[in-house]
Write an enzyme that holds these catalytic residues in place. Sequence first.
Site, mmCIF file in Angstrom:
data_model
loop_
_atom_site.group_PDB
_atom_site.id
_atom_site.type_symbol
_atom_site.label_atom_id
_atom_site.label_comp_id
_atom_site.label_asym_id
_atom_site.label_seq_id
_atom_site.Cartn_x
_atom_site.Cartn_y
_atom_site.Cartn_z
ATOM 1 C CE1 TYR A 144 -3.611 2.574 0.549
ATOM 2 C CE2 TYR A 144 -2.434 3.245 2.531
ATOM 3 C CZ TYR A 144 -3.432 3.472 1.602
ATOM 4 O OH TYR A 144 -4.244 4.569 1.728
ATOM 5 C CG ASP A 239 5.677 3.948 0.936
ATOM 6 O OD1 ASP A 239 5.927 4.735 1.894
ATOM 7 O OD2 ASP A 239 4.517 3.681 0.565
ATOM 8 C CE LYS A 267 0.822 5.041 8.350
ATOM 9 N NZ LYS A 267 0.849 4.160 7.208
HETATM 10 C C1 LIG Z 1 0.190 4.665 5.802
HETATM 11 C C2 LIG Z 1 0.955 4.447 4.572
HETATM 12 C C3 LIG Z 1 0.844 5.308 3.466
HETATM 13 C C4 LIG Z 1 -0.168 6.426 3.410
HETATM 14 O O1 LIG Z 1 0.072 7.409 4.365
HETATM 15 P P1 LIG Z 1 -1.145 8.379 4.811
HETATM 16 O O2 LIG Z 1 -0.505 9.343 5.742
HETATM 17 O O3 LIG Z 1 -2.163 7.488 5.434
HETATM 18 O O4 LIG Z 1 -1.651 9.025 3.577
HETATM 19 C C5 LIG Z 1 1.690 5.108 2.393
HETATM 20 N N1 LIG Z 1 2.590 4.112 2.389
HETATM 21 C C6 LIG Z 1 2.720 3.258 3.430
HETATM 22 C C7 LIG Z 1 3.768 2.193 3.377
HETATM 23 C C8 LIG Z 1 1.898 3.391 4.539
HETATM 24 O O5 LIG Z 1 2.009 2.514 5.553
#
Ligand SMILES: *Cc1c(COP(=O)(O)O)cnc(C)c1O
Length: 429
Positions: A144, A239, A267
């Site tokens: 994701y 990511d 995060k």
């Molecule tokens: C949470 C997450 C996202 C998206 O971040 P948001 O702040 O919720 O938009 C993208 N990549 C990874 C790996 C994530 O865990």
Amino acid sequence: MKTEYSEKLFAKANELFPGGVNSPVRAFKGVGGTPRFIARARGSRIWDVDGNQYVDYVGSWGPLILGHCHSAVMQAVQDALREGASFGAPSPREIRLAELVRQRMPWIQKMRFVSSGTEATAAAVRLARGFTGRDDILKFDGCYHGAADALLVKAGSGVETLGLPDSPGVPADVARHTPTLPWNDLAAVVRLFRDRGPSIAAVITEPVVGNMGVLAPNPDFLEGLARVCRQHGALFIVDEVMTGFRVGAGGACGRFGVTPDLVTFGKIIGGGLPVGAFGGRADVMDRIAPAGPVYQAGTLSGNPMAMAAGTATLEQLSAASYAKLEDLSARLAEGLAEGAREAGAAVKVNRVGSMLTVFFSGEPVFDATSARRCDAKCFGRYFHAMLERGIYLPPSQFEAAFVSVAHSVEDVELTIAAAKEAFAEAMKG
Ligand SMILES: *Cc1c(COP(=O)(O)O)cnc(C)c1O
């Protein structure tokens, strides 16, 4: 356990918000039942509106590595707010946080702050396309990367290299440019690059998957991706929205010794406030406006309160913090595995640092296909049995649980004791 007030609020929320929530996984769709409305939190604990107390392993889905309401973070945010919530002009706090990031991750030569992980990955993808002049982005099934169009794509069975949109509203023409492969399968990546290498702008991956439940990379996988990208002139985007500052001070790239071209954050870097960032090679980042032609902008980007919360969080994270997280999480994972064995439950506990998932499967879980084979119904029963015992886990088989610095050995022992009973209950069906 009393849940009257949560139920009342959820009924009201359903009249105001689609599905009663402002982000889908909060709705408990994966496990059934009514989501708890949370009234307050402190340290490793949260309290719902009915007064029930829980040991929290969600931590706002990752940001709260110091636990809830850490005094240094609260103080920093209050100080920043007193000076002004937002200026829409450069301010010194952006520089402090950026320098802390670069100290820990020297491969981030330049960066830009945004307001969410979704924004960070969407911008990184645009930048990779603008830099290389190519259109295709290779992503992996089950990873994701936020909710932007280009990344809401997974493989359809049998047509694994043909991007199919995952959601109505994502144009097929957009999805076409996002080929998808099984995670951890380097040979498949090599084959795809042989076929259509010149059209691939970037490979994007979670370095440790958290969004399919926790999956660990095979020893050569990440380094192999970096190598294939280098050979074919594509960019390697790691990511680290979830793993950054979570699996070690240098994130997953530091932990596994890989060199990315671009990295995305979110995060933890915002300490619980809305924030994201992307950064990496200076020659690539200098293509971003106003230094270069690739457009990206944000009214609240580099917001002073978010910068303050992120800075305070990173300042608190010492080598001792990561040692403690590693130790507590290992204890928890071992205790859960043992509890499952005693109850005769077939589970695999996957853990990397302070991210872990209990998969209800007798087989190793290492990609999306093996994760989807898990018994999600059994997980749902386990989840509710834990919730009843005051343990708040992510409400889905396909999410990571997080241990924070605020968790104690007692919290972990309490959790293991609850799990012994919860596994037995889950097995009853
Ligand atoms: C949470 C997450 C996202 C998206 O971040 P948001 O702040 O919720 O938009 C993208 N990549 C990874 C790996 C994530 O865990």
